[in-house]
Design a protein around this motif. Structure first.
Motif, PDB file in Angstrom:
ATOM      1  N   VAL A 296     -34.154 -31.723 -30.531  1.00  0.00           N
ATOM      2  CA  VAL A 296     -33.083 -32.710 -30.394  1.00  0.00           C
ATOM      3  C   VAL A 296     -33.232 -33.353 -29.019  1.00  0.00           C
ATOM      4  N   MET A 297     -33.429 -34.667 -29.011  1.00  0.00           N
ATOM      5  CA  MET A 297     -33.592 -35.365 -27.737  1.00  0.00           C
ATOM      6  C   MET A 297     -32.498 -36.403 -27.598  1.00  0.00           C
ATOM      7  N   ILE A 298     -31.704 -36.291 -26.526  1.00  0.00           N
ATOM      8  CA  ILE A 298     -30.646 -37.278 -26.300  1.00  0.00           C
ATOM      9  C   ILE A 298     -31.255 -38.451 -25.532  1.00  0.00           C
ATOM     10  N   LEU A 299     -31.131 -39.646 -26.087  1.00  0.00           N
ATOM     11  CA  LEU A 299     -31.713 -40.830 -25.455  1.00  0.00           C
ATOM     12  C   LEU A 299     -30.616 -41.859 -25.239  1.00  0.00           C
ATOM     13  N   GLY A 300     -29.762 -41.615 -24.238  1.00  0.00           N
ATOM     14  CA  GLY A 300     -28.673 -42.554 -23.965  1.00  0.00           C
ATOM     15  C   GLY A 300     -27.622 -42.488 -25.051  1.00  0.00           C
ATOM     16  N   HIS A 301     -27.370 -43.608 -25.733  1.00  0.00           N
ATOM     17  CA  HIS A 301     -26.269 -43.668 -26.695  1.00  0.00           C
ATOM     18  C   HIS A 301     -26.636 -43.081 -28.047  1.00  0.00           C
ATOM     19  N   TYR A 302     -27.914 -42.710 -28.233  1.00  0.00           N
ATOM     20  CA  TYR A 302     -28.293 -42.104 -29.509  1.00  0.00           C
ATOM     21  C   TYR A 302     -29.191 -40.902 -29.255  1.00  0.00           C
ATOM     22  N   ALA A 303     -29.419 -40.135 -30.331  1.00  0.00           N
ATOM     23  CA  ALA A 303     -30.287 -38.974 -30.203  1.00  0.00           C
ATOM     24  C   ALA A 303     -31.392 -39.049 -31.239  1.00  0.00           C
TER      25      ALA A 303
ATOM     26  N   VAL B 119     -43.448 -33.882 -40.644  1.00  0.00           N
ATOM     27  CA  VAL B 119     -42.324 -33.871 -39.714  1.00  0.00           C
ATOM     28  C   VAL B 119     -41.646 -35.224 -39.816  1.00  0.00           C
ATOM     29  N   ILE B 120     -40.318 -35.250 -39.743  1.00  0.00           N
ATOM     30  CA  ILE B 120     -39.612 -36.527 -39.831  1.00  0.00           C
ATOM     31  C   ILE B 120     -38.628 -36.643 -38.673  1.00  0.00           C
ATOM     32  N   ARG B 121     -38.506 -37.867 -38.146  1.00  0.00           N
ATOM     33  CA  ARG B 121     -37.581 -38.110 -37.042  1.00  0.00           C
ATOM     34  C   ARG B 121     -36.397 -38.914 -37.547  1.00  0.00           C
ATOM     35  N   ALA B 122     -35.205 -38.583 -37.039  1.00  0.00           N
ATOM     36  CA  ALA B 122     -34.008 -39.338 -37.400  1.00  0.00           C
ATOM     37  C   ALA B 122     -33.318 -39.800 -36.126  1.00  0.00           C
ATOM     38  N   PHE B 123     -32.674 -40.959 -36.177  1.00  0.00           N
ATOM     39  CA  PHE B 123     -31.824 -41.408 -35.078  1.00  0.00           C
ATOM     40  C   PHE B 123     -30.382 -41.122 -35.452  1.00  0.00           C
ATOM     41  N   LEU B 124     -29.666 -40.422 -34.577  1.00  0.00           N
ATOM     42  CA  LEU B 124     -28.270 -40.125 -34.845  1.00  0.00           C
ATOM     43  C   LEU B 124     -27.420 -40.582 -33.683  1.00  0.00           C
ATOM     44  N   ASN B 125     -26.160 -40.876 -33.983  1.00  0.00           N
ATOM     45  CA  ASN B 125     -25.221 -41.164 -32.937  1.00  0.00           C
ATOM     46  C   ASN B 125     -25.089 -39.927 -32.037  1.00  0.00           C
ATOM     47  N   LYS B 126     -24.984 -40.126 -30.743  1.00  0.00           N
ATOM     48  CA  LYS B 126     -25.018 -39.005 -29.796  1.00  0.00           C
ATOM     49  C   LYS B 126     -23.934 -37.954 -30.095  1.00  0.00           C
ATOM     50  N   ASP B 127     -22.728 -38.429 -30.516  1.00  0.00           N
ATOM     51  CA  ASP B 127     -21.637 -37.471 -30.736  1.00  0.00           C
ATOM     52  C   ASP B 127     -21.820 -36.647 -32.021  1.00  0.00           C
TER      53      ASP B 127
END
Ligand SMILES: Nc1ncnc2c1ncn2[C@@H]1O[C@H](COP(=O)(O)OP(=O)(O)OP(=O)(O)O)[C@@H](O)[C@H]1O
Ligand SMILES: [Mg+2]
Length: 346
Positions: free
Chosen positions: A293-300, A311-319
């Motif tokens: 899990v990598m936090i990148l500012g306003h999203y993770a 392997v798959i990557r997803a963008f999620l809202n930080k909260d």
């Protein structure tokens, strides 16, 4: 059509170069040539400007072939990566030079130079010398100089690549404004996909001396025409799938087989089209384990290991990532994907 490139081919002695280049650009369009270093962007641009003699093909500007004309006789003007200003001349004289050669009157030159300086937001800089200006200011002078020649097509070869990220961003916006004010037709070269996406009316994606796709930025992003474009533009996941009749199967997930593919396929999924759930739920999903899990500012950015599928990557809202941690079991669903034949992989 303001500019047409027809079946252009140029091969250097080494065998490198470009082939089968066909481009049509309308008046007032800003079109970007995008691709990695060495793919042939500068070769195409210099051929349009007359700095290179192609092996075959034709170049038409406003319907007239210009292929026999030297650069100074073509209705084009080129802005280079290095600003190419004359260091012993003031900004004013740098700008006035081309107009003097064209035998314009002193009053005409003065008003044109002042207008051009205003357009690039350098009013009052006429008396300065290039060495007294920042990189961004020098590039704006170079741009003003090209604009003053009143070309039918303005050619720009990575004009902002020597500038820092913030300035590059500002220059992009300014160029867009200038283009809207002047209605000038522009061909812009860059290897920066973000620059191309933000600046262009249309993008020409090049690879190994050939064109892979020509389309509007959104279309290039949403519907990459090839696996190459899919991997070059934006972030993308690639998974293995199997196509059979109406559906494409990725593990337990079935998605429509829009291209009627058959057999092994590669499936491209944007990280924003990947959803994560704690329980399997009603929709078919893929079981996996959170890898990172990598936090990148306003999203993770959350990476999930899907075992055999990859392997798959997803963008999620930080909260939304508070309960997510490495090793946790998770279920992945996919809302949109694009499939490519397996043999297209490179
Ligand atoms: N004068 C030359 N003689 C021989 N090969 C050349 C010459 N100019 C370019 N090449 C080769 O032709 C290919 C295309 O070069 P070109 O300069 O058009 O690429 P580019 O897309 O502009 O790359 P970059 O992003 O690095 O500027 C490259 O493989 C390059 O090495
Ligand atoms: Mg180049």
């Amino acid at each position: 059509m303001q500019l047409s490139v027809r079946a252009l081919s140029k091969r250097y002695k080494t065998g490198d170069g470009v082939s089968g280049i066909n481009i049509d650009i309308q008046k007032g369009e800003l079109v970007t040539l995008l691709g990695p270093s060495g793919c042939g962007k500068t070769t195409v641009l210099r051929s349009i400007g007359g700095f290179l003699e192609p092996d075959s093909g034709d170049i038409l500007i406003e319907g007239q072939s210009v292929i026999q004309l030297p650069p100074e006789k073509r209705p084009t003007s080129m802005v280079f990566q290095s600003y190419n200003l004359w260091s012993h001349m003031s900004v004013y004289d740098n700008l006035a030079f081309g107009l003097k050669i064209r035998k314009k009157s002193k009053a005409e030159i003065q008003s044109a130079v002042e207008d051009a300086l205003k357009l690039v937001r350098l009013s009052g800089f006429g008396k300065k010398y290039p060495a007294e200006l920042s990189g961004g200011q020098q590039q704006r002078v170079a741009l003003a100089r090209s604009l003053l020649l009143n070309p039918a097509v303005l050619l720009l070869d990575e004009p902002f690549s020597a500038l820092d990220a913030k300035l590059r961003h500002e220059m992009r916006e300014e160029l867009r404004e200038i283009q809207m004010k002047t209605g000038l037709t522009m061909v812009f070269v860059t290897h920066d996909q973000e620059e191309a996406l933000s600046l262009s009316d249309r993008i020409i994606v090049m690879n190994h001396g050939r064109i892979e796709q020509i389309a509007e930025p959104q279309r290039i992003y949403d519907e990459p025409a090839s696996l190459y474009v899919a991997s070059f533009i934006g972030k993308m996941n690639f998974l293995r799938g199997v196509a059979a009749q109406e559906s494409i199967q990725i593990g337990d997930i079935h998605l429509p087989n829009e291209k009627n593919l058959d057999g092994q396929v590669i499936v491209a999924v944007r990280p924003e089209d990947v959803q994560l759930q704690f329980i399997a739920g009603d929709h078919p999903s893929l079981a996996g384990k959170i890898k990172q899990v990598m936090i990148l500012g306003h999203y993770a950015e959350v990476t999930v290991d899907l075992g055999q599928l990859g392997v798959i990557r997803a963008f999620l809202n930080k909260d939304r990532v508070e309960q997510l941690h490495t090793g946790k079991d998770i279920y992945v669903s996919i809302s949109k994907m694009i499939a490519y034949p397996h043999e297209e992989s490179y």
